[in-house]
Design a protein around this motif. Structure first.
Motif, PDB file in Angstrom:
ATOM      1  N   ARG A  50       0.868  -1.180   0.000  1.00 31.87           N
ATOM      2  CA  ARG A  50       0.000   0.000   0.000  1.00 31.87           C
ATOM      3  C   ARG A  50       0.896   1.218   0.000  1.00 31.87           C
ATOM      4  NH1 ARG A  50      -4.834   0.630  -0.650  1.00 31.87           N
ATOM      5  NH2 ARG A  50      -4.757   2.703   0.211  1.00 31.87           N
ATOM      6  N   GLN A  54      -5.635   3.325   3.936  1.00 31.28           N
ATOM      7  CA  GLN A  54      -6.935   2.769   3.559  1.00 31.28           C
ATOM      8  C   GLN A  54      -7.810   2.731   4.792  1.00 31.28           C
ATOM      9  OE1 GLN A  54      -6.826  -1.268   2.038  1.00 31.28           O
ATOM     10  NE2 GLN A  54      -9.053  -1.495   2.201  1.00 31.28           N
ATOM     11  N   GLN A  65      -6.411  -3.393   0.276  1.00 32.23           N
ATOM     12  CA  GLN A  65      -6.216  -2.992  -1.114  1.00 32.23           C
ATOM     13  C   GLN A  65      -4.734  -2.702  -1.369  1.00 32.23           C
ATOM     14  OE1 GLN A  65      -8.934   0.289  -1.619  1.00 32.23           O
ATOM     15  NE2 GLN A  65     -10.725  -1.036  -1.429  1.00 32.23           N
ATOM     16  N   ASP A  67      -2.304  -1.667  -3.459  1.00 34.43           N
ATOM     17  CA  ASP A  67      -2.486  -0.896  -4.688  1.00 34.43           C
ATOM     18  C   ASP A  67      -1.230  -0.712  -5.522  1.00 34.43           C
ATOM     19  OD1 ASP A  67      -1.171   0.797  -2.951  1.00 34.43           O
ATOM     20  OD2 ASP A  67      -2.626   2.423  -3.080  1.00 34.43           O
ATOM     21  N   ASN A  79      -4.215  -5.427  -8.824  1.00 32.24           N
ATOM     22  CA  ASN A  79      -4.046  -4.333  -7.859  1.00 32.24           C
ATOM     23  C   ASN A  79      -4.945  -3.145  -8.172  1.00 32.24           C
ATOM     24  OD1 ASN A  79      -2.547  -3.515 -10.144  1.00 32.24           O
ATOM     25  ND2 ASN A  79      -1.305  -2.156  -8.883  1.00 32.24           N
ATOM     26  N   TYR A  83      -8.046  -6.813  -5.869  1.00 29.82           N
ATOM     27  CA  TYR A  83      -6.869  -7.038  -5.006  1.00 29.82           C
ATOM     28  C   TYR A  83      -6.680  -8.517  -4.691  1.00 29.82           C
ATOM     29  CZ  TYR A  83      -7.866  -2.151  -4.942  1.00 29.82           C
ATOM     30  OH  TYR A  83      -8.161  -0.880  -5.357  1.00 29.82           O
TER      31      TYR A  83
END
Length: 182
Positions: A50, A54, A65, A67, A79, A83
């Motif tokens: 990440r 989040q 998530q 990302d 991603n 996810y």
């Protein structure tokens, strides 16, 4: 020993295993060979993290998530939308996740799980904040047998009465998956 090889000592759960031969010939795909047991790992599959906080709602399991793809040479991790990791090859996979939840109250907990095909595959106990840190880091590690049709996500549960953030610091919130063998 060839110039593109290195010796490594593997530490798992505070136990040191025998020295192994680390093959660096594949341009980032790491192959680990054990002198005692043959091939034990056949390549790094994904590393994701990440890069922004989040929000995790109270009292609900929420998919973390991840990302940012640090690498995903085979396109096995989504991603962007769900996810999810879906292996391209059936086999055993080492899965390691670290998730840090910020600003938990001292009396509240966070829980982490691997969710495989809609079912909890492995859950880990809580991480609890300390008065000094005001965050909880939870690590989960497992070796899973995955079919090429399976999918997994990492989920976190916040048992506070308000939403809390998962850290967006990539060294505090990440997922790594390696194929061990087919």
């Amino acid at each position: 020993m060839a110039t593109n090889e290195a010796r490594a000592v593997i530490v798992t759960d505070d136990r040191i295993t025998n020295a192994n031969l680390l093959d660096l010939t594949d341009g980032g795909e790491t192959t680990l060979h054990s002198h005692a047991a043959g091939t034990v790992a056949s390549g790094r599959r994904i590393s994701v993290s990440r890069t922004s906080d989040q929000s995790i709602n109270a009292t609900a399991w929420t998919t973390v998530q991840f990302d940012t793809e640090n690498w995903d040479k085979l396109g096995e991790f989504d991603n962007v939308t769900n996810y999810t990791f879906t292996p391209s090859v059936t086999g055993y996979y080492d899965v390691t996740a670290l998730v840090t939840m910020e600003l938990l109250l001292v009396t509240k907990d966070a829980y982490l799980r691997i969710f495989k095909n809609g079912t909890t595959e492995l859950a880990v106990g809580y991480g609890r904040s300390t008065p000094q840190a005001l965050q909880a880091s939870i690590q989960l590690a497992a070796t899973l047998y995955l079919l090429s049709t399976d999918s997994i996500v990492v989920q976190i549960y916040n048992n506070d009465t308000v939403a809390r953030n998962v850290s967006g610091n990539p060294i505090e919130t990440y997922l790594c998956i390696n194929r061990v063998e087919t």
